[in-house]
Write a protein that holds these residues in place. Structure first.
Motif, PDB file in Angstrom:
ATOM      1  N   LEU A 131       0.682  -1.325   0.006  1.00 22.16           N
ATOM      2  CA  LEU A 131      -0.098   0.093  -0.129  1.00 22.16           C
ATOM      3  C   LEU A 131       0.804   1.258   0.081  1.00 22.16           C
ATOM      4  O   LEU A 131       0.493   2.384  -0.535  1.00 22.16           O
ATOM      5  N   LYS A 132       2.007   1.157   0.623  1.00 22.37           N
ATOM      6  CA  LYS A 132       2.971   2.232   0.463  1.00 22.37           C
ATOM      7  C   LYS A 132       3.620   2.302  -0.601  1.00 22.37           C
ATOM      8  O   LYS A 132       4.028   3.344  -0.909  1.00 22.37           O
ATOM      9  N   ARG A 133       4.062   1.404  -1.128  1.00 17.05           N
ATOM     10  CA  ARG A 133       4.902   1.365  -2.113  1.00 17.05           C
ATOM     11  C   ARG A 133       4.479   1.009  -3.760  1.00 17.05           C
ATOM     12  O   ARG A 133       5.521   0.972  -4.664  1.00 17.05           O
ATOM     13  N   GLY A 134       3.361   0.280  -3.458  1.00 14.72           N
ATOM     14  CA  GLY A 134       2.712  -0.218  -4.959  1.00 14.72           C
ATOM     15  C   GLY A 134       3.530  -1.595  -5.407  1.00 14.72           C
ATOM     16  O   GLY A 134       3.394  -2.073  -6.363  1.00 14.72           O
ATOM     17  N   ARG A 135       4.236  -2.194  -4.599  1.00 15.53           N
ATOM     18  CA  ARG A 135       4.806  -3.537  -4.720  1.00 15.53           C
ATOM     19  C   ARG A 135       4.982  -4.291  -3.534  1.00 15.53           C
ATOM     20  O   ARG A 135       5.205  -3.588  -2.484  1.00 15.53           O
ATOM     21  N   MET A 136       4.921  -5.545  -3.646  1.00 16.33           N
ATOM     22  CA  MET A 136       4.893  -6.293  -2.288  1.00 16.33           C
ATOM     23  C   MET A 136       6.422  -6.474  -1.729  1.00 16.33           C
ATOM     24  O   MET A 136       6.630  -6.660  -0.707  1.00 16.33           O
ATOM     25  N   MET A 137       7.339  -6.420  -2.584  1.00 18.58           N
ATOM     26  CA  MET A 137       8.846  -6.389  -1.968  1.00 18.58           C
ATOM     27  C   MET A 137       9.564  -5.662  -3.104  1.00 18.58           C
ATOM     28  O   MET A 137       9.452  -5.444  -4.175  1.00 18.58           O
ATOM     29  N   PRO A 138      10.779  -5.032  -2.716  1.00 19.19           N
ATOM     30  CA  PRO A 138      11.883  -4.341  -3.787  1.00 19.19           C
ATOM     31  C   PRO A 138      12.178  -5.055  -4.819  1.00 19.19           C
ATOM     32  O   PRO A 138      11.962  -6.404  -5.064  1.00 19.19           O
TER      33      PRO A 138
END
Length: 356
Positions: A50-57
């Protein structure tokens, strides 16, 4: 002194609660059996999305490659992120690190109740080896005009000779090892080649080719729908079951009921060649209805930590985790609500560590 670097991904729902119990158990084992663990925690979950638009980097695999193993608590919260998106990290790690063996022990311990009357500690003691990197979960296909009357979707299953052969061979090697330990030495092929005339016929062909190289191991082939029946009616007929990605995923949930419920079901995602880290996880998922209440059974996560120690070669520590779990279950004083008790997640974890 051996030292192991472990990446902890607590995840969503009950994941942080069970991951904490697994970590404390690993730390207790490290202290008792003279090895060291170096744990790093990563906040890759649905809130991260929700913060970054992806589940992991984007460089997550490069980061995790530096560790000896990964522990995953759970993943998924459909109220925040659709399941087909939250599952991406799990599939990415499994496939990116060639964790082609999903190992799921189905063992009923003494002191545990199962709703299936044929399930006893004497009848339920087998292992499912699930293909984990291709098959029905290959993520190939697409949706075409999904909102139109003539819309359709395709989902491709990929079965390669390499992918089938290596996981089937692992199952036979495991059966040979178990036979030396007193088990029957048998591999059951979970198939559906009567209806899937290409993928599963190909799978069966490779199974038979590999089986011919292990004359000391008994074999049989059972259709997946019949396996679900025999799991319930004759669980004692199984030793090692090898299955494709989808079928293995389904039958192991039934297997968890045999052993007393999802709270006992451990899992390992293995790269047997050790070219990449392997990943260990309880298979119960994020159990959002129990999150934050301290009610979830931590045994599945502690058993997953035990599988990690086995993978590291710390066999004495692994064996004694199982003995400690068994002792607490047989005593029956500390039980979480799924076992008709009132103990908390942490109280059960502490009791197991005290027994250890």
């Amino acid at each position: 002194m051996n030292q192991y670097k472990i990446a902890f991904i607590p995840g969503d729902g009950v994941g942080p609660e069970v991951a904490a119990e697994a970590m404390m158990t690993l730390e207790a084992c490290a202290k008792k059996y003279s090895f060291a663990i170096d744990c790093t925690t990563f906040d890759w979950n649905c809130d991260y999305y929700l913060k970054r638009g992806r589940m992991m980097p984007e460089d997550a695999l490069d980061t995790l490659k530096q560790f000896d193993a990964v522990f995953l608590g759970s993943v998924g919260d459909p109220s925040k992120v659709p399941d087909h998106i939250s599952l991406i990290p799990l599939l990415t790690i499994r496939q990116g690190f060639e964790q082609y063996v999903n190992l799921r022990p189905i063992k009923m311990l003494k002191g545990v109740y199962s709703p299936i009357s044929t399930a006893t500690p004497e009848t339920v003691d087998f292992v499912v080896v699930r293909e984990n990197a291709e098959g029905e979960y290959s993520q190939l296909g697409g949706m075409h005009f999904p909102d139109a009357p003539h819309g359709f979707a395709t989902q491709m299953a990929v079965f390669t000779r390499k992918g089938c052969e290596r996981v089937i061979r692992y199952a036979f090697e495991l059966a040979r090892k178990r036979k030396a330990e007193g088990h029957m030495g048998k591999v059951t092929n979970c198939t559906k080649s009567n209806a899937l005339g290409y993928s599963m016929v190909f799978w069966d062909r490779i199974f038979n080719e590999v089986a011919a190289q292990y004359p000391d191991i008994e074999t049989d082939s059972i259709l997946v729908d019949a396996i679900t029946m025999f799991f319930c009616t004759r669980p004692q007929r199984f030793d090692v079951v090898v299955a494709s990605n989808l079928f293995g995923d389904i039958i192991t949930d039934l297997g968890s009921v045999l052993q007393g419920g999802m709270g006992f079901a451990a899992g390992a995602n293995l790269n047997p060649e050790r070219d990449f880290p392997s990943m260990f996880e309880p298979i119960h998922g994020s159990a959002l209805d129990l999150a934050g209440q301290g009610k979830v059974n931590p045994i599945a996560s502690i058993e997953s930590a035990r599988l990690m120690l086995e993978h590291f070669g710390e066999q004495e520590a692994a064996d004694n985790i199982l003995k400690a779990v068994q002792k607490v279950l047989e005593e029956g004083r500390v039980r979480t609500p799924d076992m008709r008790g009132s103990s908390t997640t942490h109280e059960l974890g502490e009791a197991i560590r005290a027994a250890l």
